[in-house]
Design a protein around this motif. Structure first.
Motif, mmCIF file in Angstrom:
data_model
loop_
_atom_site.group_PDB
_atom_site.id
_atom_site.type_symbol
_atom_site.label_atom_id
_atom_site.label_comp_id
_atom_site.label_asym_id
_atom_site.label_seq_id
_atom_site.Cartn_x
_atom_site.Cartn_y
_atom_site.Cartn_z
ATOM 1 N N THR A 246 -22.541 37.860 -60.328
ATOM 2 C CA THR A 246 -22.047 39.122 -59.789
ATOM 3 C C THR A 246 -22.248 39.117 -58.279
ATOM 4 N N CYS A 247 -21.301 39.702 -57.569
ATOM 5 C CA CYS A 247 -21.371 39.726 -56.104
ATOM 6 C C CYS A 247 -22.591 40.524 -55.628
ATOM 7 N N GLY A 248 -23.360 39.918 -54.744
ATOM 8 C CA GLY A 248 -24.553 40.573 -54.204
ATOM 9 C C GLY A 248 -24.230 41.597 -53.130
ATOM 10 N N LEU A 249 -22.975 41.652 -52.696
ATOM 11 C CA LEU A 249 -22.605 42.629 -51.661
ATOM 12 C C LEU A 249 -22.171 43.944 -52.300
ATOM 13 N N CYS A 250 -21.201 43.868 -53.237
ATOM 14 C CA CYS A 250 -20.721 45.102 -53.874
ATOM 15 C C CYS A 250 -21.477 45.390 -55.172
ATOM 16 N N GLY A 251 -22.159 44.377 -55.699
ATOM 17 C CA GLY A 251 -22.939 44.574 -56.927
ATOM 18 C C GLY A 251 -22.092 44.838 -58.153
ATOM 19 N N TYR A 267 -16.620 33.065 -54.193
ATOM 20 C CA TYR A 267 -16.320 34.252 -53.381
ATOM 21 C C TYR A 267 -16.063 35.465 -54.258
ATOM 22 N N CYS A 268 -16.079 36.650 -53.624
ATOM 23 C CA CYS A 268 -15.825 37.914 -54.305
ATOM 24 C C CYS A 268 -14.418 38.380 -53.955
ATOM 25 N N THR A 269 -13.607 38.638 -54.970
ATOM 26 C CA THR A 269 -12.212 39.005 -54.713
ATOM 27 C C THR A 269 -12.093 40.418 -54.157
ATOM 28 N N SER A 270 -13.134 41.234 -54.279
ATOM 29 C CA SER A 270 -13.077 42.587 -53.703
ATOM 30 C C SER A 270 -13.584 42.593 -52.255
ATOM 31 N N CYS A 271 -14.709 41.928 -52.035
ATOM 32 C CA CYS A 271 -15.328 42.004 -50.712
ATOM 33 C C CYS A 271 -14.658 41.091 -49.680
ATOM 34 N N GLN A 272 -13.930 40.095 -50.156
ATOM 35 C CA GLN A 272 -13.352 39.126 -49.216
ATOM 36 C C GLN A 272 -11.819 39.147 -49.326
HETATM 37 ZN ZN LIG Z 1 -18.197 41.914 -53.819
#
Ligand SMILES: [Zn+2]
Length: 273
Positions: A246-251, A267-272
């Motif tokens: 799980t993305c550590g930025l958006c959680g 990579y995270c498809t939401s944050c990037q």
């Molecule tokens: Zn993310």
């Protein structure tokens, strides 16, 4: 493999313990020839005057006039021992006497033997350094320098390009993934599509990743990196995308894994974007 934060950790630990150490004796393993291509001069009698790091290379200063350039490859590390330790894959052991007369052993351990060592005069090193890229932890890694790099190769994809040591000294695979995540840029974006307002984000992201890892004594992962005490780094706790679920930025979002230039890329498809 040991990247900039791991080598920085080793360098700091060595500088803490060793200053002006007189070399008494050096022993090599039978297979040292794969690590040292050209025989070293006799080191006994010389003095280790300090340690430095450039990109992911460790420099061991000898008599303030020469140095050993130690690239750690996939699995190299330097250990500090009070007595000879029976650690497998030890290829070079430097017995030293410290200023307080205590004996200490500086040992090079490298199971996979991709590490390389060279002996240079200071002048030779300065020449050699010119062929290496800017150290991304140095003050030379600026928005202007990044802009020059991105414009030089407009078709290159950002993440594989960040691994190019001729331009971005010290960055390895996990660091490149983490930089793209924190800069909010998809790893496969081409340099020509990176907007000017994103340049400072890349610089800031690089600083943030490096500081986070150095604070945790580096990342121990598949290469099995260990510091001078043989301990692992705690860098895993600071990763937001690399080998994460799980993305550590958006959680929230699941991390996507792709392969770019033969390297696993996360990579995270939401944050990037
Ligand atoms: Zn993310």
């Amino acid at each position: 493999m040991p990247e900039l934060p791991e080598v920085e950790t080793i360098k700091n630990q060595l500088n803490e313990k060793i200053e002006d150490a007189k070399i008494l004796e050096v022993t090599y393993s039978d297979v040292i020839g794969s690590i040292i291509k050209k025989d070293f001069p006799l080191l006994a009698g010389k003095t280790i005057t300090g340690f430095e790091r450039y990109s992911k290379v460790l420099l061991i200063h000898i008599n303030d006039t020469h140095l050993i350039q130690s690239g750690l490859g996939m699995s190299g590390s330097w250990r500090l021992w009070k007595k000879i330790e029976p650690v497998a894959h030890t290829h070079m052991t430097i017995k030293c006497e410290l200023a307080n007369k205590k004996i200490i052993y500086l040992a090079y351990v490298d199971p996979r033997r991709f590490g390389k060592m060279h002996f240079f005069s200071n002048a030779e090193w300065q020449e050699k350094k010119k062929s290496m890229g800017v150290d991304v932890s140095s003050s030379e890694f600026t928005v202007e320098y990044l802009e020059y790099c991105l414009k030089k190769y407009p078709e290159r994809q950002l993440k594989p390009y960040l691994l190019d040591q001729k331009f971005f000294g010290g960055i390895g695979n996990y660091i490149a993934c983490e930089i793209c995540a924190r800069a909010g840029i998809k790893p496969q974006r081409r340099c020509k599509n990176i907007r000017k307002y994103e340049y400072p984000r890349i610089i800031e992201a690089t600083k943030s990743v490096l500081e986070g890892q150095i604070k945790r004594n580096g990342l121990t992962f598949s290469g099995g990196y260990a510091d001078t005490t043989g301990a692992k780094g705690d860098g895993l706790s600071d990763l937001v995308v690399f080998h994460q679920q799980t993305c550590g930025l958006c959680g929230q979002d699941t991390i996507k894994k792709i392969v770019l230039a033969q390297r696993g890329t996360y990579y995270c498809t939401s944050c990037q974007n």
